[in-house]
Design an enzyme around this catalytic site. Structure first.
Site, PDB file in Angstrom:
ATOM      1  N   ASP A  56     -29.917 -29.054  -3.084  1.00 38.72           N
ATOM      2  CA  ASP A  56     -31.275 -28.609  -3.466  1.00 38.72           C
ATOM      3  C   ASP A  56     -32.335 -28.948  -2.412  1.00 38.72           C
ATOM      4  O   ASP A  56     -33.408 -29.463  -2.750  1.00 38.72           O
ATOM      5  CB  ASP A  56     -31.707 -29.241  -4.791  1.00 38.72           C
ATOM      6  CG  ASP A  56     -30.644 -29.208  -5.866  1.00 38.72           C
ATOM      7  OD1 ASP A  56     -29.841 -28.256  -5.867  1.00 38.72           O
ATOM      8  OD2 ASP A  56     -30.616 -30.115  -6.720  1.00 38.72           O
ATOM      9  N   GLU A  72     -32.241 -20.163 -11.468  1.00 42.17           N
ATOM     10  CA  GLU A  72     -32.956 -21.412 -11.193  1.00 42.17           C
ATOM     11  C   GLU A  72     -33.369 -21.425  -9.713  1.00 42.17           C
ATOM     12  O   GLU A  72     -33.247 -20.425  -9.013  1.00 42.17           O
ATOM     13  CB  GLU A  72     -32.044 -22.613 -11.489  1.00 42.17           C
ATOM     14  CG  GLU A  72     -30.759 -22.622 -10.651  1.00 42.17           C
ATOM     15  CD  GLU A  72     -29.711 -23.590 -11.150  1.00 42.17           C
ATOM     16  OE1 GLU A  72     -29.842 -24.092 -12.281  1.00 42.17           O
ATOM     17  OE2 GLU A  72     -28.743 -23.822 -10.399  1.00 42.17           O
TER      18      GLU A  72
END
Length: 306
Positions: free
Chosen positions: A17, A187
Site C-alpha cells: 500500500d 479499494e
C-alpha cells in the site's frame, strides 16, 4: 559500483500500500508493514535522493501513539501543509458503526516523524454509503482545497478537509460525505492532476489474490463523475502477481511519472508477502494512460535538483 536503476523491489522487507511523495527535496515512500492484522501495528518510511538508494526510517508512527488503535494499521497517506506533515491512515478494520476505528490523522513537524495522533479519536469512524473507512488518500488541488478520498467494500467516498487538515468541511449542498464510486472500484483510491485533468485511480480484485490490479478514470473535476477507462497495472505471470494499491511520483518540472505499488513475488503464496516496487508510467497524446510494464529493473537514477 554505483547502481543506475533501483531494481524491484526498491527496498527489502514485506511492505504494501505505498504512498509516494516528494518532501523537502527528497523522495519518500510510506508503506504498510505487511503482516497479519494483529502484528501490523507500526509504520516505517523510506527516503531517497535519487530513486535508487533508499534509507529506512523505523517506527514513524506506532500503535502506542494512537490511543484508539488496537490492530491493523495500514494504508498511510501523508501530505505537507503550512510547514506541518499530516499522516492519514486506517486502523482496526472496523466491520460496523458500533466498533471503534476507521481513518485517523497524525501530525509531525518533519516527514520522518515521529507522528502523533492529532485528535485522540478517528477522523472518520462511521460507514457512509457502504464504504468501509479504510485506504485514505489525501490530495491538495491547485486552489488549495484539500480532499480525502477513501473507501473499501466496493464503495468510494470523498470529503473536504478544512485548512487545519484535521477536520472535515462541507460541500456546497451542506453534505460532508460524497460517494464517487466508479465501476469495479474495490479499494485503494489515488488522485493526481495533470494538464488540468483529474486522474482518479483505484484497485480492483481481492488484495490476497493474483488478479489484484489498478484501473483509472479521467474527469474535469476532483469530484468526478469518474467513468472507468481501463486497467493500467496488473500481474505479469513471468514477473509477479497481485500488482496494486499504489501511489504516484512526478519528477518536478517534467512530465516523467512513476507508479509506486506493491506486488507478490512468484515464489510466495502467503497473502502478506508483498513488496514495494516502482515502474515508469506514461501518458498517450490524448491524455489516456498507457498500461504499465512491471519490471525487475525499477526506476533510473534520478537525483532531485538541489
Amino acid at each position: 559500483m554505483k547502481k543506475t536503476f533501483s531494481g524491484n523491489p526498491v527496498f527489502p522487507g514485506w511492505y504494501a500500500d505505498p504512498e509516494a511523495r516528494i518532501f523537502n527535496n527528497r523522495y519518500w515512500i510510506y508503506p504498510t508493514y505487511s503482516a497479519p492484522y494483529d502484528e501490523q501495528l507500526f509504520f516505517d518510511a523510506f527516503y531517497s535522493d535519487n530513486l535508487v538508494d533508499w534509507t529506512k526510517v523505523e517506527g514513524i508512527l506506532k500503535q502506542d501513539d494512537i490511543p484508539w488503535a488496537k490492530r491493523a494499521m495500514w494504508a498511510p497517506s501523508p501530505i505537507e501543509r503550512n510547514g506541518k506533515y499530516y499522516y492519514y491512515f486506517a486502523a482496526n478494520d472496523i466491520q460496523s458503526n458500533e466498533e471503534v476505528g476507521g481513518i485517523g490523522v497524525a501530525i509531525s513537524d518533519s516527514p520522518e516523524g515521529p507522528f502523533k495522533d492529532a485528535l485522540g479519536k478517528p477522523l472518520i469512524d462511521q460507514i457512509h454509503f457502504g464504504a468501509q473507512p479504510i485506504d485514505p488518500h489525501v490530495f491538495i488541488d491547485d486552489d488549495g482545497q484539500a480532499y480525502l478520498y477513501y473507501g473499501g467494500w466496493g464503495h468510494c467516498n470523498v470529503v473536504l478537509l478544512n485548512e487545519d487538515m484535521i477536520s472535515l468541511g462541507s460541500f456546497e449542498d451542506g453534505s460532508t460525505y460524497k460517494e464517487i464510486t466508479p465501476d469495479r472500484f474495490i479499494e485503494g483510491p489515488c488522485m493526481i492532476k495533470r494538464q488540468n485533468v483529474y486522474y482518479f485511480m483505484w484497485s480492483e480484485g481481492g488484495w490476497g489474490g493474483p488478479d489484484y490490479s489498478v484501473a483509472y478514470a479521467m474527469s474535469s473535476s476532483p469530484l468526478g463523475p469518474f467513468h472507468r477507462v481501463d486497467k493500467i497495472l496488473q500481474q505479469n505471470p513471468e514477473v509477479a502477481t497481485s500488482a496494486g494499491h499504489h501511489g504516484m511520483l512526478q519528477i518536478p518540472e517534467t512530465d516523467d511519472w512513476y507508479i509506486v505499488y506493491h506486488r507478490r513475488p512468484l515464489t510466495e503464496t502467503d497473502a502478506n508477502h508483498r513488496e514495494v516496487c516502482i515502474d515508469s508510467l506514461s501518458f498517450n497524446k490524448d491524455g489516456t494512460i498507457e498500461p504499465v510494464t512491471i519490471t525487475f529493473k525499477g526506476a533510473p537514477y534520478t537525483p532531485l535538483e538541489k
